[in-house]
Scaffold this active site. Structure first.
Site, PDB file in Angstrom:
ATOM      1  N   LYS A   1      -0.017   8.110 -23.358  1.00 44.79           N
ATOM      2  CA  LYS A   1       1.005   8.702 -24.259  1.00 44.79           C
ATOM      3  C   LYS A   1       2.316   7.806 -24.602  1.00 44.79           C
ATOM      4  O   LYS A   1       2.260   7.132 -24.436  1.00 44.79           O
ATOM      5  CB  LYS A   1       0.363   9.843 -24.744  1.00 44.79           C
ATOM      6  CG  LYS A   1      -0.606  10.575 -25.208  1.00 44.79           C
ATOM      7  CD  LYS A   1      -1.473  10.892 -23.934  1.00 44.79           C
ATOM      8  CE  LYS A   1      -3.378  11.144 -24.005  1.00 44.79           C
ATOM      9  NZ  LYS A   1      -4.335  11.456 -22.795  1.00 44.79           N
TER      10      LYS A   1
ATOM     11  N   ALA B   1       1.727  15.724 -21.671  1.00 49.00           N
ATOM     12  CA  ALA B   1       1.344  14.118 -22.419  1.00 49.00           C
ATOM     13  C   ALA B   1       2.166  13.378 -23.440  1.00 49.00           C
ATOM     14  O   ALA B   1       2.547  12.664 -23.464  1.00 49.00           O
ATOM     15  CB  ALA B   1      -0.244  14.394 -22.811  1.00 49.00           C
TER      16      ALA B   1
ATOM     17  N   TYR C   1       0.390  -1.259   0.029  1.00 47.14           N
ATOM     18  CA  TYR C   1       0.317   0.138  -0.526  1.00 47.14           C
ATOM     19  C   TYR C   1       0.827   1.302  -0.463  1.00 47.14           C
ATOM     20  O   TYR C   1       0.560   2.112  -0.534  1.00 47.14           O
ATOM     21  CB  TYR C   1      -1.085  -0.429   1.050  1.00 47.14           C
ATOM     22  CG  TYR C   1      -1.680   1.360   1.258  1.00 47.14           C
ATOM     23  CD1 TYR C   1      -3.221   0.769   0.639  1.00 47.14           C
ATOM     24  CD2 TYR C   1      -1.646   2.423   1.675  1.00 47.14           C
ATOM     25  CE1 TYR C   1      -4.519   1.731   0.278  1.00 47.14           C
ATOM     26  CE2 TYR C   1      -2.626   3.364   1.495  1.00 47.14           C
ATOM     27  CZ  TYR C   1      -3.370   2.969   0.927  1.00 47.14           C
ATOM     28  OH  TYR C   1      -4.270   4.330   1.066  1.00 47.14           O
TER      29      TYR C   1
ATOM     30  N   PHE D   1      -6.295  21.113 -23.944  1.00 47.29           N
ATOM     31  CA  PHE D   1      -6.736  20.308 -24.255  1.00 47.29           C
ATOM     32  C   PHE D   1      -8.344  20.276 -23.266  1.00 47.29           C
ATOM     33  O   PHE D   1      -8.696  20.838 -22.591  1.00 47.29           O
ATOM     34  CB  PHE D   1      -5.767  18.499 -23.575  1.00 47.29           C
ATOM     35  CG  PHE D   1      -6.479  17.360 -23.840  1.00 47.29           C
ATOM     36  CD1 PHE D   1      -6.630  17.229 -25.578  1.00 47.29           C
ATOM     37  CD2 PHE D   1      -7.663  16.952 -23.305  1.00 47.29           C
ATOM     38  CE1 PHE D   1      -7.150  15.936 -26.432  1.00 47.29           C
ATOM     39  CE2 PHE D   1      -7.998  15.198 -24.098  1.00 47.29           C
ATOM     40  CZ  PHE D   1      -8.125  15.211 -24.931  1.00 47.29           C
ATOM     41  N   ASP D   2      -9.298  19.455 -24.069  1.00 47.38           N
ATOM     42  CA  ASP D   2     -10.522  20.045 -23.717  1.00 47.38           C
ATOM     43  C   ASP D   2     -11.131  19.231 -22.371  1.00 47.38           C
ATOM     44  O   ASP D   2     -11.750  19.659 -21.833  1.00 47.38           O
ATOM     45  CB  ASP D   2     -11.391  18.571 -24.408  1.00 47.38           C
ATOM     46  CG  ASP D   2     -11.324  17.523 -25.143  1.00 47.38           C
ATOM     47  OD1 ASP D   2     -10.359  16.822 -24.187  1.00 47.38           O
ATOM     48  OD2 ASP D   2     -12.091  16.466 -25.120  1.00 47.38           O
TER      49      ASP D   2
ATOM     50  N   HIS E   1     -19.557  15.694 -27.435  1.00 47.74           N
ATOM     51  CA  HIS E   1     -19.337  14.152 -28.995  1.00 47.74           C
ATOM     52  C   HIS E   1     -18.560  13.301 -27.654  1.00 47.74           C
ATOM     53  O   HIS E   1     -18.757  12.363 -28.081  1.00 47.74           O
ATOM     54  CB  HIS E   1     -17.210  15.013 -29.132  1.00 47.74           C
ATOM     55  CG  HIS E   1     -16.105  14.566 -28.180  1.00 47.74           C
ATOM     56  ND1 HIS E   1     -16.491  16.660 -26.865  1.00 47.74           N
ATOM     57  CD2 HIS E   1     -15.371  14.107 -27.906  1.00 47.74           C
ATOM     58  CE1 HIS E   1     -15.481  16.569 -26.195  1.00 47.74           C
ATOM     59  NE2 HIS E   1     -15.083  14.934 -26.711  1.00 47.74           N
TER      60      HIS E   1
ATOM     61  N   ASP F   1       1.763  20.976 -20.208  1.00 45.38           N
ATOM     62  CA  ASP F   1       0.676  19.477 -19.837  1.00 45.38           C
ATOM     63  C   ASP F   1       1.877  18.330 -21.018  1.00 45.38           C
ATOM     64  O   ASP F   1       2.292  18.498 -21.975  1.00 45.38           O
ATOM     65  CB  ASP F   1       0.191  19.678 -21.267  1.00 45.38           C
ATOM     66  CG  ASP F   1      -0.984  18.700 -21.226  1.00 45.38           C
ATOM     67  OD1 ASP F   1      -0.472  17.675 -21.181  1.00 45.38           O
ATOM     68  OD2 ASP F   1      -2.229  18.667 -21.385  1.00 45.38           O
TER      69      ASP F   1
HETATM   70  N1  F0G Z   1      -3.744  16.467 -22.057  1.00 50.62           N
HETATM   71  C1  F0G Z   1      -3.741  16.728 -23.392  1.00 50.62           C
HETATM   72  C2  F0G Z   1      -2.987  17.225 -24.328  1.00 50.62           C
HETATM   73  C3  F0G Z   1      -4.133  15.326 -24.125  1.00 50.62           C
HETATM   74  O1  F0G Z   1      -4.077  14.925 -25.031  1.00 50.62           O
HETATM   75  C4  F0G Z   1      -5.132  14.078 -23.069  1.00 50.62           C
HETATM   76  C5  F0G Z   1      -5.636  13.081 -23.588  1.00 50.62           C
HETATM   77  C6  F0G Z   1      -4.670  14.711 -21.424  1.00 50.62           C
HETATM   78  C7  F0G Z   1      -4.380  15.502 -20.932  1.00 50.62           C
HETATM   79  C8  F0G Z   1      -5.881  13.322 -20.501  1.00 50.62           C
HETATM   80  O2  F0G Z   1      -4.853  12.973 -19.972  1.00 50.62           O
HETATM   81  O3  F0G Z   1      -7.243  11.084 -21.186  1.00 50.62           O
HETATM   82  O4  F0G Z   1      -4.749   9.955 -19.183  1.00 50.62           O
HETATM   83  O5  F0G Z   1      -7.072  11.777 -19.086  1.00 50.62           O
HETATM   84  N2  F0G Z   1      -5.625  12.614 -24.889  1.00 50.62           N
HETATM   85  C9  F0G Z   1      -6.550  11.919 -25.414  1.00 50.62           C
HETATM   86  C10 F0G Z   1      -6.650  11.809 -26.793  1.00 50.62           C
HETATM   87  C11 F0G Z   1      -8.000  11.428 -24.728  1.00 50.62           C
HETATM   88  O6  F0G Z   1      -7.096  11.253 -27.525  1.00 50.62           O
HETATM   89  O7  F0G Z   1      -6.205  12.972 -27.341  1.00 50.62           O
HETATM   90  P1  F0G Z   1      -6.045  11.466 -19.964  1.00 50.62           P
END
Ligand code: F0G
Length: 451
Positions: free
Chosen positions: A261, A220, A76, A128-129, A443, A218
């Site tokens: 990613k 990713a 844990y 990002f969304d 979407h 960010d």
């Molecule tokens: N930031 C970026 C630039 C992303 O592309 C994503 C996710 C996230 C944050 C959020 O990360 O999914 O681990 O919670 N992008 C995916 C896509 C979903 O299809 O581009 P997450």
């Protein structure tokens, strides 16, 4: 690093485990799409032949990662898996505070709930969304400051992911103390997976320091961004990708990271910082929602696989193959008459549906028309990034995201062939209307009908 003098880009791996892909009759695809309300998110995996919906969590793990899973320590607190991951993240990023989370948006949520008070402004090259949704959920205002060429798909420029520095200066002046955070999304996913230059990261960092505003990445797709700097930005061809990545992190105060990613894992994420005060707040919020600070909503084995994946993502042979195979994909589409965002991005190819189907007005969702047609024609799943995902969007794109180490060149050739036949009958494509939609991130679950 060895130079690669050959025309053929070979996958820098051989395959040890395979997984069959489904082949459907066109009538079966038509029935599946209709059942899914013409929303590709609602298809079943077994209804998709080539799945380019996302590069997130869809990569293939290496033999070393599978071996690391077996060695995962499920204690844990203070597991060896956590120690391995923390050491790797310290080495790659230099951040003293490393918090594991189950995926990127968990890091965004923790950050938004702790350091973005209602009314605060967050500036980003392009949110990002999920980042935007989390900032807004906390009562913050998310402002995008992309460079002008990011909105022009036909313009070829090396760093279309950059932030508009004049716009940043203006926003810092206009919003003053209300600016809680400045972020750079590397690579800029919503703007075509385009990279951000080191010069831009340096300039944004300097302005944030001067204004006393924290600056986060960010991260990713940090490794892909570092690779683009290595091959495109003058002076960095002699730097290792790891050193470039380290410099990017050194210029910032912290990062959110979806490890799904460039961590090359199926689940996982990180929230890192060098700001002691913020780290304390993040930790408390982490424990409330994600779990203890040494596992953050993940199993020990997930942490071990992430430690290996983050290291593999910085392998120059892998990154060269990754970038060149996506460039091959984009060029192939272009050669058969499919307009794509220029230049090719780091993780995806973006079809310019507005240019492919100019007869469909934005209100009738041209991107969705192209995405649905790609599915009906060849079982290819993509995602619309246009007026359906972002109402009022200035671009109508269809993203073909490439999972890491999953598909080979013949899969890509097949997609190009399907897109070619679609391009020939593009003038006959019809738009879609929305029948039902949720209040946010529509979407994912909207139902549509063909016009
Ligand atoms: N930031 C970026 C630039 C992303 O592309 C994503 C996710 C996230 C944050 C959020 O990360 O999914 O681990 O919670 N992008 C995916 C896509 C979903 O299809 O581009 P997450």
């Amino acid at each position: 690093m060895e130079p690669w003098p050959y025309r053929t880009i070979i996958e820098p791996f051989r395959i040890k485990a395979v997984e069959p892909i489904p082949f459907l009759h066109p009538n079966e695809r038509r029935a599946a799409l209709s059942r899914a309300g013409h929303n590709l998110f609602k298809l079943k995996a077994q209804e998709v032949t080539i799945d380019l919906l996302t590069d997130s969590g869809t990569g293939s793990m290496s033999a070393s990662q599978w071996a690391a899973l077996m060695e995962g320590d499920e204690s844990y607190a203070g597991s060896t898996s956590w120690q391995e991951l923390e050491a790797v993240v310290h080495r790659i990023t230099g951040f003293p505070h490393v918090l594991p989370v189950h995926q990127g948006r968990a890091a965004e949520r923790i950050m938004s709930r702790t350091v973005i008070p209602p009314g605060a402004v967050v500036l980003n090259n392009t949110h990002f969304d999920t980042t935007r949704a989390n900032v807004e959920q906390a009562g913050g205002v998310a402002v995008d400051l992309p460079v002008a060429e990011a909105l022009r798909p036909e313009v070829v420029a090396p760093f279309k992911g950059d932030m508009d520095l004049a716009a940043l200066d203006q926003a810092l002046e206009e919003h003053g103390d209300k600016v809680a955070l400045v972020m750079l999304t590397l690579t800029n996913n919503a703007a075509g997976g385009q990279p951000v230059s080191m010069a831009n990261i340096e300039a944004v960092s300097a302005r944030c320091k001067q204004a006393g505003v924290p600056f986060f990445l960010d991260a990713a797709r940090f490794a892909e961004n570092a690779w683009f700097i290595h091959v495109r930005e003058p002076g960095y061809d002699t730097w290792s990708v790891a050193d470039i990545a380290r410099r990017m992190f050194d210029l910032s105060d912290g990062c959110t990271m979806s490890a799904k990613k460039d961590g090359i894992v199926n689940i996982g994420g990180l929230l890192c910082t060098r700001l002691d005060g913020w780290a304390e707040k993040f930790r408390n919020e982490l424990i409330l929602g994600e779990g203890f600070t040494s596992y953050g909503g993940l199993a020990g084995r997930d942490l071990s696989a992430m430690a290996v994946g983050l290291t593999e993502a910085l392998d120059p042979d892998y990154l060269r193959y990754r970038q060149r195979s996506i460039a091959y994909f984009a060029k192939g589409l272009q050669q058969v008459g499919v307009p794509v965002v220029q230049p090719a991005g780091g993780h995806a190819v973006f079809i310019d549906a507005g240019a492919l189907a100019p007869h469909i007005p934005p209100a009738q969702l041209p991107g969705q028309a192209v995405a649905c047609a790609l599915y009906l024609e060849g079982g290819i799943r993509s995602v619309e990034i246009g007026s359906l995902m972002f109402p009022g969007s200035r671009l109508e794109l269809v993203r073909l995201a490439v999972p890491r180490r999953v598909y080979t060149q013949s899969h890509v050739d097949y997609v190009i062939e399907i897109a070619e036949s679609l391009a020939k009958r593009a003038p006959s494509l019809r738009g879609y209307r929305i029948v039902k939609e949720p209040p946010f991130l529509r979407h994912f679950s909207a139902e549509l009908a063909p016009l």
